[in-house]
Write a protein that holds these residues in place. Structure first.
Motif, PDB file in Angstrom:
ATOM      1  N   LYS A 232       8.510   6.225  -0.333  1.00 20.93           N
ATOM      2  CA  LYS A 232       7.715   4.994  -0.171  1.00 20.93           C
ATOM      3  C   LYS A 232       6.302   5.424   0.195  1.00 20.93           C
ATOM      4  O   LYS A 232       6.133   6.434   0.848  1.00 20.93           O
ATOM      5  CB  LYS A 232       8.311   4.115   0.944  1.00 20.93           C
ATOM      6  CG  LYS A 232       9.705   3.588   0.623  1.00 20.93           C
ATOM      7  CD  LYS A 232       9.625   2.401  -0.297  1.00 20.93           C
ATOM      8  CE  LYS A 232      11.008   2.049  -0.853  1.00 20.93           C
ATOM      9  NZ  LYS A 232      10.979   1.261  -2.058  1.00 20.93           N
ATOM     10  N   PRO A 233       5.238   4.710  -0.204  1.00 19.55           N
ATOM     11  CA  PRO A 233       5.284   3.434  -0.909  1.00 19.55           C
ATOM     12  C   PRO A 233       5.264   3.569  -2.432  1.00 19.55           C
ATOM     13  O   PRO A 233       5.360   2.556  -3.109  1.00 19.55           O
ATOM     14  CB  PRO A 233       4.003   2.756  -0.427  1.00 19.55           C
ATOM     15  CG  PRO A 233       3.040   3.880  -0.237  1.00 19.55           C
ATOM     16  CD  PRO A 233       3.854   5.058   0.208  1.00 19.55           C
ATOM     17  N   ALA A 234       5.178   4.817  -2.957  1.00 21.37           N
ATOM     18  CA  ALA A 234       5.005   4.945  -4.418  1.00 21.37           C
ATOM     19  C   ALA A 234       6.207   4.409  -5.200  1.00 21.37           C
ATOM     20  O   ALA A 234       6.057   3.754  -6.225  1.00 21.37           O
ATOM     21  CB  ALA A 234       4.756   6.414  -4.782  1.00 21.37           C
ATOM     22  N   GLY A 235       7.412   4.678  -4.680  1.00 14.89           N
ATOM     23  CA  GLY A 235       8.613   4.313  -5.431  1.00 14.89           C
ATOM     24  C   GLY A 235       8.941   2.838  -5.298  1.00 14.89           C
ATOM     25  O   GLY A 235       9.080   2.324  -4.187  1.00 14.89           O
ATOM     26  N   ASN A 236       9.055   2.146  -6.412  1.00  8.29           N
ATOM     27  CA  ASN A 236       9.462   0.729  -6.388  1.00  8.29           C
ATOM     28  C   ASN A 236      10.983   0.650  -6.355  1.00  8.29           C
ATOM     29  O   ASN A 236      11.668   1.604  -6.719  1.00  8.29           O
ATOM     30  CB  ASN A 236       8.933   0.024  -7.627  1.00  8.29           C
ATOM     31  CG  ASN A 236       7.416  -0.035  -7.646  1.00  8.29           C
ATOM     32  OD1 ASN A 236       6.791  -0.331  -6.626  1.00  8.29           O
ATOM     33  ND2 ASN A 236       6.815   0.275  -8.791  1.00  8.29           N
TER      34      ASN A 236
ATOM     35  N   GLU B 261       4.271   3.651  -8.377  1.00 13.34           N
ATOM     36  CA  GLU B 261       2.856   3.262  -8.457  1.00 13.34           C
ATOM     37  C   GLU B 261       2.018   4.522  -8.297  1.00 13.34           C
ATOM     38  O   GLU B 261       2.179   5.264  -7.332  1.00 13.34           O
ATOM     39  CB  GLU B 261       2.517   2.258  -7.356  1.00 13.34           C
ATOM     40  CG  GLU B 261       3.271   0.931  -7.455  1.00 13.34           C
ATOM     41  CD  GLU B 261       3.165   0.278  -8.839  1.00 13.34           C
ATOM     42  OE1 GLU B 261       2.100   0.398  -9.478  1.00 13.34           O
ATOM     43  OE2 GLU B 261       4.151  -0.344  -9.278  1.00 13.34           O
ATOM     44  N   THR B 262       1.159   4.785  -9.256  1.00 11.08           N
ATOM     45  CA  THR B 262       0.311   5.978  -9.190  1.00 11.08           C
ATOM     46  C   THR B 262      -1.147   5.569  -9.432  1.00 11.08           C
ATOM     47  O   THR B 262      -1.423   4.417  -9.777  1.00 11.08           O
ATOM     48  CB  THR B 262       0.698   7.012 -10.270  1.00 11.08           C
ATOM     49  OG1 THR B 262       0.224   6.549 -11.540  1.00 11.08           O
ATOM     50  CG2 THR B 262       2.201   7.221 -10.362  1.00 11.08           C
ATOM     51  N   ASP B 263      -2.058   6.544  -9.255  1.00 11.74           N
ATOM     52  CA  ASP B 263      -3.487   6.287  -9.508  1.00 11.74           C
ATOM     53  C   ASP B 263      -3.729   5.810 -10.932  1.00 11.74           C
ATOM     54  O   ASP B 263      -4.692   5.104 -11.203  1.00 11.74           O
ATOM     55  CB  ASP B 263      -4.295   7.583  -9.320  1.00 11.74           C
ATOM     56  CG  ASP B 263      -4.227   8.063  -7.891  1.00 11.74           C
ATOM     57  OD1 ASP B 263      -3.788   7.249  -7.041  1.00 11.74           O
ATOM     58  OD2 ASP B 263      -4.585   9.228  -7.629  1.00 11.74           O
ATOM     59  N   ARG B 264      -2.853   6.241 -11.822  1.00 14.23           N
ATOM     60  CA  ARG B 264      -3.056   5.896 -13.241  1.00 14.23           C
ATOM     61  C   ARG B 264      -2.303   4.633 -13.642  1.00 14.23           C
ATOM     62  O   ARG B 264      -2.323   4.255 -14.803  1.00 14.23           O
ATOM     63  CB  ARG B 264      -2.601   7.067 -14.119  1.00 14.23           C
ATOM     64  CG  ARG B 264      -3.449   8.324 -13.901  1.00 14.23           C
ATOM     65  CD  ARG B 264      -2.795   9.535 -14.534  1.00 14.23           C
ATOM     66  NE  ARG B 264      -2.808   9.471 -15.995  1.00 14.23           N
ATOM     67  CZ  ARG B 264      -2.060  10.245 -16.762  1.00 14.23           C
ATOM     68  NH1 ARG B 264      -1.233  11.120 -16.204  1.00 14.23           N
ATOM     69  NH2 ARG B 264      -2.122  10.160 -18.073  1.00 14.23           N
ATOM     70  N   GLY B 265      -1.632   3.997 -12.704  1.00 13.62           N
ATOM     71  CA  GLY B 265      -0.877   2.784 -13.022  1.00 13.62           C
ATOM     72  C   GLY B 265       0.594   2.976 -12.715  1.00 13.62           C
ATOM     73  O   GLY B 265       0.961   3.922 -12.008  1.00 13.62           O
ATOM     74  N   THR B 266       1.423   2.093 -13.230  1.00 11.95           N
ATOM     75  CA  THR B 266       2.856   2.151 -12.959  1.00 11.95           C
ATOM     76  C   THR B 266       3.530   3.143 -13.905  1.00 11.95           C
ATOM     77  O   THR B 266       3.448   2.996 -15.122  1.00 11.95           O
ATOM     78  CB  THR B 266       3.490   0.760 -13.116  1.00 11.95           C
ATOM     79  OG1 THR B 266       2.800  -0.138 -12.246  1.00 11.95           O
ATOM     80  CG2 THR B 266       4.959   0.777 -12.743  1.00 11.95           C
TER      81      THR B 266
ATOM     82  N   ASP C  31       3.783  13.207 -21.017  1.00  8.69           N
ATOM     83  CA  ASP C  31       3.708  12.616 -19.680  1.00  8.69           C
ATOM     84  C   ASP C  31       3.991  11.123 -19.766  1.00  8.69           C
ATOM     85  O   ASP C  31       3.966  10.527 -20.835  1.00  8.69           O
ATOM     86  CB  ASP C  31       2.405  13.022 -18.963  1.00  8.69           C
ATOM     87  CG  ASP C  31       1.278  12.040 -19.113  1.00  8.69           C
ATOM     88  OD1 ASP C  31       1.422  10.897 -18.641  1.00  8.69           O
ATOM     89  OD2 ASP C  31       0.260  12.435 -19.691  1.00  8.69           O
ATOM     90  N   LEU C  32       4.337  10.555 -18.612  1.00  9.10           N
ATOM     91  CA  LEU C  32       4.882   9.199 -18.593  1.00  9.10           C
ATOM     92  C   LEU C  32       3.911   8.159 -19.140  1.00  9.10           C
ATOM     93  O   LEU C  32       4.308   7.059 -19.501  1.00  9.10           O
ATOM     94  CB  LEU C  32       5.298   8.823 -17.173  1.00  9.10           C
ATOM     95  CG  LEU C  32       6.467   9.626 -16.594  1.00  9.10           C
ATOM     96  CD1 LEU C  32       6.689   9.274 -15.132  1.00  9.10           C
ATOM     97  CD2 LEU C  32       7.735   9.373 -17.397  1.00  9.10           C
ATOM     98  N   PHE C  33       2.601   8.533 -19.186  1.00  9.88           N
ATOM     99  CA  PHE C  33       1.617   7.560 -19.665  1.00  9.88           C
ATOM    100  C   PHE C  33       1.286   7.747 -21.144  1.00  9.88           C
ATOM    101  O   PHE C  33       0.482   7.017 -21.690  1.00  9.88           O
ATOM    102  CB  PHE C  33       0.346   7.638 -18.813  1.00  9.88           C
ATOM    103  CG  PHE C  33       0.601   7.176 -17.420  1.00  9.88           C
ATOM    104  CD1 PHE C  33       0.636   5.822 -17.119  1.00  9.88           C
ATOM    105  CD2 PHE C  33       0.848   8.103 -16.407  1.00  9.88           C
ATOM    106  CE1 PHE C  33       0.897   5.397 -15.832  1.00  9.88           C
ATOM    107  CE2 PHE C  33       1.111   7.670 -15.126  1.00  9.88           C
ATOM    108  CZ  PHE C  33       1.141   6.320 -14.831  1.00  9.88           C
ATOM    109  N   SER C  34       1.873   8.767 -21.771  1.00  8.81           N
ATOM    110  CA  SER C  34       1.586   8.914 -23.197  1.00  8.81           C
ATOM    111  C   SER C  34       2.871   9.146 -23.993  1.00  8.81           C
ATOM    112  O   SER C  34       2.953  10.049 -24.806  1.00  8.81           O
ATOM    113  CB  SER C  34       0.577  10.043 -23.432  1.00  8.81           C
ATOM    114  OG  SER C  34       0.885  11.156 -22.631  1.00  8.81           O
TER     115      SER C  34
END
Ligand code: ADP
Ligand code: MG
Length: 341
Positions: free
Chosen positions: A59-63, A14-19, A283-286
Motif C-alpha cells: 500500500k498505497p500503490a496496490g489497489n 498506481e504508478t507515476d505513469r498511471g495505473t 512493459d505494462l504500459f506498452s
C-alpha cells in the motif's frame, strides 16, 4: 477438489505513469494435496498473484484486486477478496501460509528462532501453554531437519546458514498446519545441493499434512520435480495450464514451447548454443493489442491482434493462443522428400 480457485483476477498498481495492470484476468485452480506450479519469466506477475491471494499487496500503490479467490477446504468456504481485514490474520498462517525466496526478509533479525515460532503459535493457538508451545517448536524444528533443535531454538537468524534459515521459515509456515502453502521461489537463492534437500523436505511435509502447494518458480527443472499441474504466465495473463507431463511433452503455446526449448539438455553438444526466447516481456504500459506474446513469437501473424481466449486442448489442458492448432499441424507435417535425404 479445488481448495483454491482463482477466477479472473485483475490486480493494478498506481504508478507515476498511471495505473499499471499487473494481472489481467488470471484464472487457475489448485487441487487439495497437490502442487500447482506458477511459472514464467521475471516480471510476468507470479509474485503479484501470490501477494493478491494473501492480500499483502504493498500500500498505497496496490489497489484491491478484482475477481474471485475462492477458498474451500470442505468445512470452510469463502472468497478471500470479500473477507474483512480482521479475518485476514486468521486466514494467513492457519489456512494459507507463505514462504519467500529470502528468509531474512520474513524472519525478524532481533528475535530468536524459538521466539518467532512461539509468536506464530500464540496468535493461532492462544490456549496453548508456554511449555506446550516450546515443545511444539522443538518438534517443528525437528520435522524440518534442523540438527540440535534444542540449541538452535535459542539462536538468531544471522547465526544460521541460508539453508537452515529456509528450514526455519518452513517450520514457521507449517506451525499452524495450513491447508495451502504458497512458496515464492523458495530455493532460488540456495545452492543446488541445499535446494534439492529443501525440495525433498517440502514434498515430505506435503504428504504428511496433505497440504496443497502453489509453487512459484522460473526454473522448469524444479517444476518437473515438484509439480502436478503447471500454469504458465506471460505478462500478467495465463498462457497455458496443463498437467506437468503435457507441459513438457505436448506444449501448445509458443511461449511454453520456447521455455521448454531453453532448458539445457545433458545430451546436446556443449558447442550448440542454448536456445533462448528473443526479446523481453513488454512493459505494462506498452502491451501489444491482442496476444501479449506476439512481438516475440516466431509464429505470430496479423490474426494475433485479436485477444486470445483460453481454449481446451484436452481434459485439464488449456491454451490461450489463437493459432495453436495451426502451429501444431505445421509442426507435425511429415518432412518432404528433401527432408528425408
Ligand atoms: N509495487 C508495485 N508497483 C508497480 N508495479 C509493480 C509493483 N509490484 C509489481 N509490479 C509490476 O507487476 C508486474 C509483475 O511483477 P511480479 O509479480 O513481481 O513478477 P514476477 O514475480 O513474475 O517476477 C511487473 O511488471 C512489475 O513491475
Ligand atoms: Mg517474483
Amino acid at each position: 477438489m479445488a481448495i483454491l480457485t482463482v477466477k479472473n483476477l485483475v490486480t493494478t498498481f498506481e504508478t507515476d505513469r498511471g495505473t499499471a495492470r499487473a494481472l489481467d484476468g488470471v484464472s487457475f485452480a489448485l487441487e487439495k494435496g497437490q502442487t500447482l506450479g506458477l511459472v514464467g519469466e521475471s516480471g510476468c506477475g507470479k509474485s503479484v498473484t501470490s501477494l493478491s491471494i494473501m492480500r499483502l499487496l504493498p500500500k498505497p500503490a496496490g489497489n484491491s484486486p478484482e475477481g474471485e479467490i475462492l477458498f474451500d477446504n470442505g468445512s470452510d468456504r469463502f472468497d478471500i477478496l470479500k473477507q474483512p481485514v480482521e479475518n485476514l490474520l486468521k486466514i494467513r498462517g492457519r489456512k494459507i501460509a507463505m514462504i519467500f525466496q529470502d528468509p531474512l526478509t520474513s524472519l525478524n533479525p532481533v528475535y530468536t528462532v524459538g521466539y518467532q515460532l512461539m509468536e506464530t503459535l500464540k496468535v493461532h493457538f492462544p490456549e496453548m501453554s508456554g511449555a506446550a508451545m516450546f515443545k511444539r517448536s522443538i518438534e517443528l524444528l525437528t520435522d524440518v531437519g534442523i540438527p540440535a533443535p534444542d540449541q538452535r531454538i535459542h539462536e538468531y537468524p544471522h547465526q544460521l546458514s541460508g539453508g537452515m534459515r529456509q528450514r526455519v521459515m518452513i517450520a514457521i509456515a507449517l506451525a499452524c498446519e495450513p491447508d495451502i502453502l504458497i512458496a515464492d521461489e523458495p530455493t532460488t537463492a540456495l545452492d543446488v545441493t541445499i535446494q534439492a534437500q529443501i525440495l525433498e523436505l517440502m514434498r515430505k511435509l506435503q504428504q504428511k499434512n496433505d497440504m496443497a502447494i502453489l509453487f512459484i518458480t522460473h526454473d522448469l527443472g524444479v517444476v518437473a520435480e515438484m509439480c502436478d499441474d503447471v500454469c504458465v504466465m506471460y505478462a500478467g495473463k495465463v498462457a497455458e495450464h496443463a498437467p506437468v507431463g503435457e507441459i513438457f511433452n505436448n506444449p501448445k503455446h509458443p511461449y511454453t514451447q520456447g521455455l521448454i526449448h531453453s532448458i539445457p539438455k545433458l545430451d546436446t553438444e556443449q558447442k550448440s548454443k542454448l536456445f533462448e526466447i528473443k526479446g523481453m516481456v513488454p512493459d505494462l504500459f506498452s502491451m501489444p493489442e491482442g496476444c501479449r506474446f506476439q512481438n516475440r513469437c516466431p509464429h505470430a501473424t496479423a490474426a494475433c491482434k485479436q485477444a486470445p481466449v483460453p481454449e481446451r486442448v484436452k481434459d485439464g489442458h488449456e491454451v490461450s493462443c489463437i493459432r495453436h492448432a495451426e502451429i501444431a499441424a505445421a509442426n507435425s507435417t511429415p518432412p518432404g522428400k528433401s527432408g528425408l535425404e
